[in-house]
Design a protein around this motif. Structure first.
Motif, short mmCIF file in Angstrom:
data_model
loop_
_atom_site.label_atom_id
_atom_site.label_comp_id
_atom_site.label_asym_id
_atom_site.label_seq_id
_atom_site.Cartn_x
_atom_site.Cartn_y
_atom_site.Cartn_z
N TYR A 126 22.73 10.02 -74.95
CA TYR A 126 22.03 11.20 -74.48
C TYR A 126 20.64 11.15 -75.08
CZ TYR A 126 26.51 12.66 -72.83
OH TYR A 126 27.69 12.71 -72.15
N GLN B 245 26.07 28.03 -71.51
CA GLN B 245 24.79 27.46 -71.98
C GLN B 245 24.97 26.09 -72.62
OE1 GLN B 245 23.23 30.44 -74.65
NE2 GLN B 245 22.63 31.83 -73.01
N ARG B 246 26.21 25.76 -72.97
CA ARG B 246 26.46 24.45 -73.58
C ARG B 246 26.71 23.36 -72.54
NH1 ARG B 246 30.50 27.11 -77.06
NH2 ARG B 246 31.99 25.91 -75.84
N SER B 247 26.67 23.70 -71.27
CA SER B 247 26.96 22.74 -70.19
C SER B 247 26.23 21.43 -70.37
CB SER B 247 26.52 23.32 -68.83
OG SER B 247 27.29 24.42 -68.47
N GLU B 248 26.92 20.37 -70.03
CA GLU B 248 26.24 19.08 -70.00
C GLU B 248 25.39 18.99 -68.74
OE1 GLU B 248 28.79 15.64 -70.05
OE2 GLU B 248 27.13 14.31 -69.53
N VAL B 249 24.16 18.57 -68.92
CA VAL B 249 23.32 18.32 -67.75
C VAL B 249 22.85 16.86 -67.77
CG1 VAL B 249 22.48 20.71 -67.66
CG2 VAL B 249 21.14 18.96 -68.84
N ILE C 180 15.29 17.08 -73.01
CA ILE C 180 14.72 17.93 -71.96
C ILE C 180 13.90 19.03 -72.60
CG2 ILE C 180 15.26 19.49 -70.07
CD1 ILE C 180 17.70 17.89 -69.48
N SER D 84 16.43 22.30 -77.28
CA SER D 84 17.84 22.64 -77.49
C SER D 84 18.77 21.89 -76.54
CB SER D 84 18.05 24.14 -77.32
OG SER D 84 17.77 24.55 -76.00
N LYS D 85 18.27 20.89 -75.82
CA LYS D 85 19.14 20.19 -74.87
C LYS D 85 18.70 18.74 -74.70
CE LYS D 85 21.70 22.29 -71.94
NZ LYS D 85 23.07 22.81 -72.09
N ARG D 86 19.67 17.86 -74.81
CA ARG D 86 19.44 16.45 -74.55
C ARG D 86 20.27 16.05 -73.32
NH1 ARG D 86 16.72 14.23 -78.76
NH2 ARG D 86 17.02 12.14 -77.98
N ALA D 87 19.89 14.97 -72.69
CA ALA D 87 20.60 14.55 -71.48
C ALA D 87 20.47 13.05 -71.29
CB ALA D 87 20.02 15.26 -70.25
N LEU E 181 23.88 19.84 -63.23
CA LEU E 181 25.08 19.94 -64.04
C LEU E 181 26.07 18.88 -63.58
CD1 LEU E 181 23.86 22.96 -63.97
CD2 LEU E 181 26.09 23.58 -64.88
N THR F 218 32.84 23.69 -64.02
CA THR F 218 32.54 23.00 -65.27
C THR F 218 33.40 23.54 -66.42
OG1 THR F 218 30.70 24.53 -65.54
CG2 THR F 218 30.20 22.37 -64.64
N LEU G 57 25.01 24.97 -55.92
CA LEU G 57 25.71 25.12 -57.19
C LEU G 57 24.97 24.50 -58.37
CD1 LEU G 57 29.51 24.63 -56.44
CD2 LEU G 57 28.08 26.66 -56.24
N GLY G 58 23.97 23.68 -58.09
CA GLY G 58 23.25 23.03 -59.19
C GLY G 58 24.03 21.88 -59.79
N ILE G 59 25.14 21.50 -59.18
CA ILE G 59 25.98 20.44 -59.70
C ILE G 59 25.77 19.18 -58.86
CG2 ILE G 59 28.35 19.75 -60.19
CD1 ILE G 59 29.08 22.66 -60.48
N HIS G 60 25.63 18.05 -59.52
CA HIS G 60 25.38 16.82 -58.78
C HIS G 60 25.83 15.64 -59.62
CE1 HIS G 60 23.46 14.03 -56.06
NE2 HIS G 60 22.79 13.51 -57.06
N ALA H 229 22.46 27.17 -67.56
CA ALA H 229 22.97 26.00 -68.28
C ALA H 229 21.96 25.48 -69.30
CB ALA H 229 23.34 24.89 -67.30
N MET H 230 20.67 25.73 -69.08
CA MET H 230 19.65 25.29 -70.02
C MET H 230 19.51 26.25 -71.19
SD MET H 230 18.78 22.43 -68.99
CE MET H 230 17.54 22.15 -70.25
#
Lengths: 375, 375, 375, 375
Positions: free
Chosen positions: B3, A365-369, B7, B10-13, A24, A356, B232-235, A280-281
């Protein structure tokens, strides 16, 4: 979905991503962690902690399911585990934790013997009754193979949520040897909500949603206790799998005219950061084993194993030693003096949401990753 | 920004890059290292060495901040560290360096205790006065949470540069529990330039620039002393983060009609090559901890820790042992008999600039970089 | 095929994938493992087990070839190995297994000496006769260099399948020193089906198919016993290679008006998951060495080596110690109490087919695969 | 060349590839290794072995340069090394090999002292004369900094090929302190062919070619003895660098109306497979150090170091221990009983050419390569 990579002249593939491949990123806004809600609501039940205890004997006993319920989560008892095979399973739990670690085949063989004891319907009733008496939400799990045989015992015992869990569960199982479970009919006739899985792709999950399930478990043997990838060549990278199943949830919501099926990430969530990323996914909740097996009051006593570890024909997992970090309460809510994502799981989720800028799990769930190299 | 990677359904990155993923490449022209200038100019101050000492107790004491200033850089004292909690912090610094390394939870617990001592405004005044008397540029840091409480003491003590530093600092912090710091108003009313961060993306950084900050710290817990990603999964991968914030600097320069906000890379810069790459990605200066903790005269005495390590609620870092390579002067300017990027940091920067043909840091930000496998 | 990646301004390349880079994913439908057929049919022969024992002395003796045949697979005897050089090879097999492991050059030298003993045509006849008497399908292998010299002896001995196997075998070998084997003419004149390889690309495989071969071995020194990549810089990533050769099979099927040439993956298949993936990429069968060398009744007695290991001019492999997991029958069919993909190979294949919903190997070649980070 | 990857909003980059990232693939045709020619022809000289001994004291003494010449290659003596600083360097070579390996800073310091001894022009003359008397091609190297001072001594001593070698050599070096070497003028006036480098990109190499150089060394501190990437942040991935410089050769060939400038890969070629790949990427010859340092008769006596290791200001390399594999002749031509690419380098090249069907090195530059995961 784009199968845009050519592996060779006769096969194309998509690239999939595990939780280790993503992270994230902070956003424009931050929030006070105290303002964040981690509530998870499924059917008639609201859980302040969106954590489901995996139905594994090393993690969930009646006592630890009750404790997890008291701490705001949902404990699921494995109804094909030691607690429904033995009147007193403690000697066997003790024995498993004492089997010598340097002789894996012997550990596997002995576990196969211990788990060869038949399941007793009356023990199913007794164990679930024990949980019910404690006043927490009651949940138990069976594999698809055993569901027809024991589901009546389960429902009669008064379960609130029923979990059908196998390595892979499809809505369309084909067999010439035995009549397979008709999930749709089964769920229709049952009067309790059903959570079913693992599923690890858009189409399999969509088909499971159409059976009427209240929730779908996302996963396929990706957990710490499984060697499925090495042995079977099958693997579902978790970040991609959750996102695919979340897409199925969205499309089914439209197709069904408003039925919201919960997506529960199941497997491979080893530390708090994994749990955060799963949410988040697109996951609504997480089913975890290993992090709970690190509790000092976990039934596994420092060891962790899944049903694959003692499969009578094709064992694939292993009994794994886990470092212990504190009570179940410490694991979930701290206070933490471990710095590696193994304690204060809920605090980590809360802090990640705050950093975030989100205040509910659904928004989160809408978090940017981003995709980033593994460290 | 594209983006462009799916992934799941439902998610792009986007893919992000750390400094380990990139490298500079030599160019057509080379230059004599003696012709290269490493001057960094911010507000009224010019620093021959574009290195800011991170406000961490293992790195910056009043004495080492003075020494760093004499060597051409900028030392920032942590005004929430031991030096403002204790009249004589030395016994606690000694104790921390002697805590047994094989019992991390105990180290964490003891540090939490030591840092529970309240901060004294009069010690803030005294420490900053000590630095001022030495004739170097005076800088101190507070977290956003403490800025309102102690900023007057800081300004009254006569600080030249004020640093507001947290894991993530946003221009828009939302809380229902306490009135958050209004950065824009705070900076407007203050009569000293403010450096603020960490920020790790284009939008968060742009918002911070709009508060009137003189500089933005780029980073998010990516340093050697933090386990934020795991917990935290944040990076925020540093190469991408610096480039994004440098883009915000460029766009804000246009938007503001000419206000140049400095971009200071903060975190994860372990060796001289990392510092070089941070500059090439667009940083005006670097804030470093670990490389300075390797000095024999560093306060940490061979150990290094950040504020996360003793967070009272959610500790995430660890006290880390560091190999020692020579005095602070040797670390910065050599002579070097270490070959691993841990000494002669300024010489390395100078040599890298010469090899790629640049003579000023601003030009050096245009360096060509390539993406390459980690070695 | 797209050479879409620019390595530098004068060279473009495609990206290739090994089996470790890919994984199968579960599909919409699952199937009862008992309904799955693993039959492999080539020429007049049907094998219930699509496993070919690699012609390596550590894996295939006349006895183990017979045992593999009885278990449903195909054993191929190396006709340039110890069994055709020595009347009684057992002392040499014993010696090789006892050579000290800490002196690799000495192991290599001694193996070069042992394999310097000339091949005897009469031993070829005798060994193949022994296999024939057991009532299983008889197969032996020669290198292209020796094929002209010994093929008559092989055919006269009554072989069912003839294997020509070298590191790389092309349909067009050019030499100014000796008349190369004309594969097309040779195969045309022979009255037994020929399997030939290794080939590792679409074009080389297509040319081999045009020689009239019944099967093509896909591989190039990628196995556990070879250091070809390091020494020669040549490498064929197995997933891509199999897919390319499967494409050649498809195109040749059209070009020839219906001749189906079998694709047999050969090399680098260390565990059952690798075998599963090879099938999913398009292989009709697999030739394996290392997994069979783990049998307690393998001739290598816990060691494994290929012909490269004792090449007289340019040795490239090594004698490798293998963990032993059970009899050949256990390795193939279980029961398994090893959880790492080293036993019950056929059971693993059957279970993988069932989980992805396929009932025949030909259908299973259509499996969806994904690209995923190595674990 | 496409800068197609966005690292961040203000920086784009291309992806580069090291030799470890690529591999050759077999082709349609194979060839008898005996029919392959490894001849390398530069200016008036033909070398049966396209291997240039790197001017490093651990690799090239007058005696080993002579031996390499006799074996068909080209030895280049470092004219700034021990052999031109000391009448009898043997005691210092001995001492370096005996310095304790667990105290790297001490090793570096002592080497800096040993190499502080001034270079003597008369020793340059004497050493080159010694090589000339042996009847092999004579080559010596200087850094750009020393070229003006000592080039006359070199030319007068009767050198056949003159090498100007630094970490990075550009055709346009800018200095306000000393008049830089004007390469174009220098080469024009010199009556011997000049090889110059390292260069690591298309443009820098093209500019070097325009100076009139006969050959360009491709590399930038990527060898086994350098820590340039870590210390300076600069790195040139070798596969991409060679391909870029080969493109400069092609374009300069056109621009100059037919002058063919040789591309010599220099650095990071640790095993025979690396050498093979360098040729396949477009190199005409390779300059190697580490593989020759593994010879039992190498001057380094089991140790290897480059000029960076004892740089007086900014040492970056390290004295590295090397396993020894046999005499220089064995390293080059075998017979090999090592299976890891460290002996029979020429045999490996020959075999790789044969396997991919090429008969000359120039044709071999067209080899197909693929990108593949590192093993």
């Amino acid at each position: 979905m784009s199968y845009d990579i050519e592996i060779g002249r006769s096969k194309r593939a998509r690239r999939t991503y595990s939780l280790d491949d993503i992270a994230l990123v902070p956003a424009r806004r931050t929030r006070d962690p105290r303002d964040v809600s981690t509530d998870w609501q499924i059917d008639a039940f609201t859980f302040p902690t969106p954590i489901v205890g995996a139905p594994m004997d090393s993690v969930m006993s009646p006592a630890s399911a009750i404790e997890l319920g008291r701490l705001g989560g949902l404990g699921v008892l494995n109804l094909e585990g030691l607690w429904t095979r033995y009147e007193d399973p403690q000697p066997y739990l003790d024995e498993i934790s004492l089997l010598p670690g340097d002789d894996m085949p012997r550990v596997t063989s002995r576990m196969q013997e211990i788990y060869a004891e038949p399941i007793k319907a009356e023990l199913i009733t007794a164990r679930l009754a024990e949980i019910r008496e404690a006043g927490v939400v009651v949940a138990g799990s069976l594999t698809p193979q055993r569901t027809q045989e024991f589901s009546r015992a389960v429902v009669n015992a008064g379960v609130d949520l029923f979990v059908i869990r196998g390595t892979t569960v499809s809505a369309e199982h084909v067999s010439q040897n035995q009549e397979p479970l008709d999930l749709k009919e089964f769920i229709y006739e049952l009067d309790v909500p059903v959570i079913v899985g693992g599923a690890a792709g858009y189409t399999p999950a969509l088909h499971l949603m159409r059976t009427g399930a209240a929730g779908v478990l996302v996963g396929f043997g990706g957990g710490a206790t499984s060697t499925t990838r090495r042995a079977l060549g099958i693997h579902a990278a978790m970040a991609s799998a959750i996102s695919d199943v979340a897409a199925a949830r969205r499309d089914y919501l439209d197709e069904s005219g408003g039925r919201y099926v919960h997506v529960i990430a199941d497997g491979g969530l080893g530390v708090s950061g994994d749990m955060v990323k799963a949410m988040a996914m697109g996951a609504d909740a997480v089913m975890i084993g290993a992090p709970l097996a690190r509790a000092t009051d976990a039934p596994g006593r420092g060891y962790h194993w899944g049903p694959e570890a003692h499969h009578h024909e094709y064992p694939r997992g292993a009994r794994t030693q886990m470092s212990q970090v504190g009570t179940l309460e410490t694991v979930l809510n701290g206070p933490s003096n471990h710095v590696d994502g193994t304690s204060n799981l809920v605090g980590a989720l809360r802090r990640a949401m705050a950093t975030t800028g989100y205040s509910t799990l659904k928004e989160f769930q809408r978090s940017e990753v981003v995709i980033t190299q593994r460290s």
